[in-house]
Every structure is written in structure tokens, then in C-alpha cells.
Design a protein around this motif. Structure first.
Motif, PDB file in Angstrom:
ATOM      1  N   SER A   1     -13.151  17.398  17.189  1.00  0.00           N
ATOM      2  CA  SER A   1     -12.002  16.622  17.678  1.00  0.00           C
ATOM      3  C   SER A   1     -10.695  17.352  17.398  1.00  0.00           C
ATOM      4  O   SER A   1      -9.782  17.346  18.234  1.00  0.00           O
ATOM      5  CB  SER A   1     -11.962  15.247  17.013  1.00  0.00           C
ATOM      6  N   GLY A   2     -10.591  17.969  16.235  1.00  0.00           N
ATOM      7  CA  GLY A   2      -9.390  18.717  15.891  1.00  0.00           C
ATOM      8  C   GLY A   2      -9.175  19.904  16.818  1.00  0.00           C
ATOM      9  O   GLY A   2      -8.061  20.135  17.306  1.00  0.00           O
ATOM     10  N   LEU A   3     -10.230  20.655  17.086  1.00  0.00           N
ATOM     11  CA  LEU A   3     -10.112  21.796  18.006  1.00  0.00           C
ATOM     12  C   LEU A   3      -9.777  21.327  19.413  1.00  0.00           C
ATOM     13  O   LEU A   3      -8.921  21.905  20.092  1.00  0.00           O
ATOM     14  CB  LEU A   3     -11.407  22.610  18.000  1.00  0.00           C
ATOM     15  N   ALA A   4     -10.451  20.274  19.856  1.00  0.00           N
ATOM     16  CA  ALA A   4     -10.163  19.734  21.186  1.00  0.00           C
ATOM     17  C   ALA A   4      -8.742  19.170  21.230  1.00  0.00           C
ATOM     18  O   ALA A   4      -8.065  19.258  22.259  1.00  0.00           O
ATOM     19  CB  ALA A   4     -11.176  18.645  21.544  1.00  0.00           C
ATOM     20  N   GLY A   5      -8.279  18.619  20.123  1.00  0.00           N
ATOM     21  CA  GLY A   5      -6.922  18.068  20.054  1.00  0.00           C
ATOM     22  C   GLY A   5      -5.858  19.137  20.243  1.00  0.00           C
ATOM     23  O   GLY A   5      -4.831  18.885  20.884  1.00  0.00           O
TER      24      GLY A   5
END
Length: 177
Positions: free
Chosen positions: A120-124
């Protein structure tokens, strides 16, 4: 009191990113807790889809009003474009969990949380770039754009400066020697 017009500068890239982390990250952490709880009663991908849809609606409103400085509600165009970037983020988180389950047949909830929140952090980060440059961009460089708070003073418009094209004083002759 000063009656001069006041403008509120749109946040620059670092301020926008900090706000994105606070709002999007906060909702993301709550989503990270909600997905496994909901997944106890339905397939994980369905739980993730439901939470992603709800959190995308909420985050799009928060980003429109606070993160990118418009101060207004998000319109239909922003919601649809944000949904597109959220769909990509959904695919990234599903792929990460799928790969985790390929590597480890029955991971614990903590391991799933770490993988889910990491994905989620990378996609964010990717979503931030898309939202800033395309969804909530209003043209030009957003870091120098100002949003008028009140319009009371006349605006001065400068005429474009015309320049002459420089030409050589005499024509050049090429010799065939």
C-alpha cells in the motif's frame, strides 16, 4: 485592518506529500485493520475491494479539500480518475498478498499486515504522483500557483514583448573554390 486581497498559496510538493501521508496514510492504516476483519467473513480480495472503494471515496474528498489545496469538494472527474489510480493500487496489494501466499502457504496476520501495508505504501507513492500531476493539477506548476481568497483589487496585465529577428548585415556567399 488591511483590506488588500489575500491569496492562499497552493501547497508545494513537499507540503502536499506530507498532507498526503497524513490523510492517505491514516486512512490506509485504518483500511489495513479493516481488511483482515472483513476478510474473516468473505474472500480477502472482496474485502479488499470493498475497503478500497470506501477509502478511495473518503481520501479523494480529503485530498481535494486539504492535500492539494483546492478547498472544494472533489468533482466527478476527480473521483473517476482517483478510482483509476486506486484500482492500480488494489491490483498491487492483491498481487503482493497473492505472492506472499505462494511463498508461504499460511502466513500469520502480522506477516500479511506487513506485506499489505508495504505494498500500500509503494502504491501510495505512485498514487501521489498521479493525483498531483493529473487528477488535481490545474495547469502550470502547482507549487507556484495561488488560489484567490478574495478578489478586490484590479489585475494588471502586461503586454507581450516583441523582439526583432537579427539578420546578417550582408548576405553570405559560398564560393565553389
Amino acid at each position: 485592518m488591511d483590506n488588500a486581497p489575500r491569496t492562499q498559496a497552493a501547497p508545494g510538493p513537499l507540503a502536499s506529500f506530507a498532507r498526503f501521508v497524513v490523510f492517505g496514510g491514516g486512512v490506509g492504516l485504518l483500511s489495513g485493520l479493516a481488511v483482515p476483519m472483513l476478510a474473516a467473513s468473505m474472500p480477502w480480495a472482496v474485502a479488499n475491494a470493498l475497503i478500497t472503494a470506501a477509502s478511495t471515496l473518503l481520501c479523494t474528498e480529503l485530498h481535494a479539500r486539504f492535500t492539494f489545496g483546492s478547498g472544494r469538494r472533489a468533482g466527478w472527474r476527480q473521483h473517476w480518475q482517483s478510482a483509476g489510480s486506486a484500482t492500480a493500487a488494489y491490483a498491487v496489494t492483491c498481487a503482493a498478498i497473492f505472492i506472499l501466499h505462494l511463498v508461504q502457504s499460511s502466513p500469520g496476520m502480522l506477516t500479511e499486515q506487513i506485506v499489505y501495508l508495504g505494498a500500500s505504501g509503494l502504491a501510495g507513492i505512485g498514487r501521489f504522483v498521479v493525483l498531483r500531476l493529473f487528477v488535481f493539477a490545474t495547469g502550470g506548476n502547482r507549487s507556484t500557483e495561488t488560489v484567490p481568497v478574495s478578489v478586490q483589487a484590479p489585475v494588471q496585465v502586461l503586454a507581450p514583448v516583441r523582439t526583432k529577428t537579427l539578420r546578417p548585415a550582408r548576405p553570405m556567399v559560398l564560393s565553389a573554390a
